[in-house]
Design a protein around this motif. Structure first.
Motif, PDB file in Angstrom:
ATOM      1  N   PRO C  67     -36.053  22.945   6.651  1.00  0.00           N
ATOM      2  CA  PRO C  67     -37.316  23.367   7.268  1.00  0.00           C
ATOM      3  C   PRO C  67     -37.178  23.665   8.760  1.00  0.00           C
ATOM      4  CG  PRO C  67     -37.323  20.985   6.885  1.00  0.00           C
ATOM      5  CD  PRO C  67     -36.060  21.521   6.276  1.00  0.00           C
ATOM      6  N   ASN C  68     -36.212  23.045   9.426  1.00  0.00           N
ATOM      7  CA  ASN C  68     -36.092  23.191  10.878  1.00  0.00           C
ATOM      8  C   ASN C  68     -35.214  24.367  11.282  1.00  0.00           C
ATOM      9  OD1 ASN C  68     -37.676  20.913  11.240  1.00  0.00           O
ATOM     10  ND2 ASN C  68     -35.905  19.552  11.156  1.00  0.00           N
ATOM     11  N   ASP C  69     -35.215  24.639  12.573  1.00  0.00           N
ATOM     12  CA  ASP C  69     -34.349  25.701  13.098  1.00  0.00           C
ATOM     13  C   ASP C  69     -33.048  25.123  13.672  1.00  0.00           C
ATOM     14  OD1 ASP C  69     -35.265  24.536  15.401  1.00  0.00           O
ATOM     15  OD2 ASP C  69     -36.233  26.324  16.204  1.00  0.00           O
ATOM     16  N   ASN C  70     -32.828  23.842  13.419  1.00  0.00           N
ATOM     17  CA  ASN C  70     -31.550  23.234  13.779  1.00  0.00           C
ATOM     18  C   ASN C  70     -31.206  22.199  12.701  1.00  0.00           C
ATOM     19  OD1 ASN C  70     -32.774  20.641  14.391  1.00  0.00           O
ATOM     20  ND2 ASN C  70     -33.585  21.660  16.209  1.00  0.00           N
ATOM     21  N   SER C  71     -30.069  21.520  12.865  1.00  0.00           N
ATOM     22  CA  SER C  71     -29.613  20.670  11.763  1.00  0.00           C
ATOM     23  C   SER C  71     -30.003  19.195  11.919  1.00  0.00           C
ATOM     24  CB  SER C  71     -28.100  20.807  11.597  1.00  0.00           C
ATOM     25  OG  SER C  71     -27.453  20.457  12.806  1.00  0.00           O
ATOM     26  N   LYS C  81     -25.643  25.013   5.132  1.00  0.00           N
ATOM     27  CA  LYS C  81     -26.982  24.740   5.644  1.00  0.00           C
ATOM     28  C   LYS C  81     -27.666  26.056   5.987  1.00  0.00           C
ATOM     29  CE  LYS C  81     -25.688  20.147   7.153  1.00  0.00           C
ATOM     30  NZ  LYS C  81     -25.706  19.058   8.127  1.00  0.00           N
ATOM     31  N   ILE C  82     -28.737  26.329   5.261  1.00  0.00           N
ATOM     32  CA  ILE C  82     -29.561  27.496   5.555  1.00  0.00           C
ATOM     33  C   ILE C  82     -30.707  26.998   6.420  1.00  0.00           C
ATOM     34  CG2 ILE C  82     -31.009  29.326   4.574  1.00  0.00           C
ATOM     35  CD1 ILE C  82     -28.038  29.664   3.883  1.00  0.00           C
ATOM     36  N   LEU C  83     -30.724  27.446   7.661  1.00  0.00           N
ATOM     37  CA  LEU C  83     -31.759  27.000   8.606  1.00  0.00           C
ATOM     38  C   LEU C  83     -32.877  28.041   8.639  1.00  0.00           C
ATOM     39  CD1 LEU C  83     -29.313  25.213   9.333  1.00  0.00           C
ATOM     40  CD2 LEU C  83     -29.992  25.412  11.708  1.00  0.00           C
ATOM     41  N   THR C  84     -34.077  27.596   8.282  1.00  0.00           N
ATOM     42  CA  THR C  84     -35.161  28.567   8.173  1.00  0.00           C
ATOM     43  C   THR C  84     -36.134  28.524   9.357  1.00  0.00           C
ATOM     44  OG1 THR C  84     -36.697  27.107   7.007  1.00  0.00           O
ATOM     45  CG2 THR C  84     -35.097  28.330   5.650  1.00  0.00           C
ATOM     46  N   GLY C  85     -36.326  27.350   9.950  1.00  0.00           N
ATOM     47  CA  GLY C  85     -37.315  27.242  11.020  1.00  0.00           C
ATOM     48  C   GLY C  85     -38.733  27.534  10.560  1.00  0.00           C
ATOM     49  N   MET C  86     -38.993  27.398   9.243  1.00  0.00           N
ATOM     50  CA  MET C  86     -40.294  27.777   8.686  1.00  0.00           C
ATOM     51  C   MET C  86     -41.100  26.598   8.176  1.00  0.00           C
ATOM     52  SD  MET C  86     -39.033  30.904   6.307  1.00  0.00           S
ATOM     53  CE  MET C  86     -40.600  30.883   5.420  1.00  0.00           C
TER      54      MET C  86
END
Lengths: 168, 168, 168, 168
Positions: C67-71, C81-86
């Motif tokens: 869910p985050n834009d970082n890990s 790790k697919i980072l979505t930031g959404m």
């Protein structure tokens, strides 16, 4: 001008029952008469369309947050069309942008909105729902889930909530 | 009520120059006076905030499409706050929801909005831009990119575009 | 190399029960041993973490869609790790990217994944769920909802489904 | 297993030049030979497809993050298909999920990826770009933008970056 208070009205599109649509129309009208903006999924079907039609009957402003990247199948009753191009992921935006959420009728997309709302700590009012639906969402949402049996009771709940939380 | 025409005004937040902000204010005012709704990224900085402030001077309605899932750092000049919780991916929504887009000033986020607009076949008006910026976007956007040197020229371009395309 | 088959394993994070986690570990291991890739919400808690830990026990490949834009707070057991930031809007991506979805335990975020999966016409296997949950999702998802009572039964259902639908 | 290092290779689809595709193939191969995972926009055209084809030549693992909610027009060279259903808003996910980004060729979608990467403080290597493009992105991205003139120079830059930043 201060930030407008937004009431999200969510429910099925093509699969809404005539009763769902009738209640959505009445609720949209009542919400508009209280000066609140109506936000829906913006499509030209079911609860979304009926709520915005009712809102216009009450001289309200309507926002439709659409799944597509164009206005095909969007409701003529949406004054402001937010085009997301994100499909059902736009349900998250509907939920986050609404100060309080009322749910009329049930289907998969609607259920995702209730669940995302509870996940985001939003207050959800279940209107005209069956026993299984109420018990399921009470189990996962506890105090964030309220159950209403009429349009007037729903309006009272919204008023109460807004007065306590000074939503801005 | 028919669908409202939305003019997107995009530009830097914290990094906007005083000149960018001044132009944004004037454009927001002029857009509002023409009866169009103003849509911005909704934050309380730079071009976004100035354009919406100007819109209110012109008695217009403003929409802020925010990157966060709450209203922290959002502009008091946004009448309707669309909370996306999607970070800069919300730039796509800004672009899709605007009938035409005006860009004042330049920064990374703004550049992504221009690029996404061109990718989505939207008309983009570059206002107060340097030569490199204009040449870059002309190279990738060809006829979709228009260059304007004043607020009044920008308004004339918007009018022309809306009259030809019967945007609905 | 052909497209890898992806099995989504969804369930609560912090609120998972010890039994949920145990089942998720066993299922992750069994899925990996069948050569399927495991996809989860990628966080370092509950069903997500346990399923990917199990997958590693079975020498599998794991994807975490975050869910985050970082890990931050992402699981060490997520290989990719697919980072979505959404935020929770990423639940839609979890669902769309999975060929079949297994749900262990229940909470608001998990419920949104089941609902979004049904809305997207995905097959959902409910594992270790209570009667109310099963009845609710059967009501809105009909034939797309399957109920399983063990890891081995779940694996058999996945095999059946993949053999019939030649998922590509 | 530790988190895999992901190199994003971005560039035009249908509008890629033969030279863009040739370079993308060589870069994809070299990246794979260094044990890094290749991430692209996943479509069956241009730089995306060529980079993943090259990666397979180097026995690498490929991820395609797709704009659609199904696999139509996706590349057969994408081992793992992440389906977003978000259109070009998925460009944000490409950027966030990549430890470092290499850009070959230029078009509107590609420009949005560079801009979103810079906005997200990602390192971007411009390969085979014209003078206007380089100057534009240097203006808005300063030190985050690196310019490379060959595949081998690009690989050296990636190595340097990863060794300094201990990307995890």
């Amino acid at each position: 001008m201060a930030r407008k208070t937004i009431v999200g009205i969510m429910g099925p599109g093509e699969n809404a029952t005539p009763e769902d649509n009738e209640i959505a129309f009445e609720l949209g009208k009542a919400v508009a008469e209280h000066g609140w903006v109506i936000l829906t999924g913006g499509r030209s079907f079911g609860v979304m369309d009926a709520a915005m039609k009712g809102a216009h009957e009450g001289n309200g402003l309507t926002i439709g947050v659409l799944p597509n990247d164009n206005s095909v199948n969007s409701s003529d009753n949406a004054d402001i069309k937010i085009l997301t191009g994100m499909g059902s992921a736009r349900n998250m935006i509907n939920v986050l942008s609404s100060h309080v959420i009322v749910v009329i009728g049930m289907a998969a997309g609607t259920a995702s909105e209730v669940a995302l709302a509870l996940k985001s700590n939003k207050k959800v009012i279940l209107l005209n729902q069956d026993e299984i639906t109420i018990r399921f969402f009470k189990n996962i949402g506890t105090y964030k889930v309220m159950v209403s049996s009429s349009v007037s009771e729903t309006i009272a709940m919204i008023k109460d909530y807004l007065s306590v939380y000074h939503v801005y």
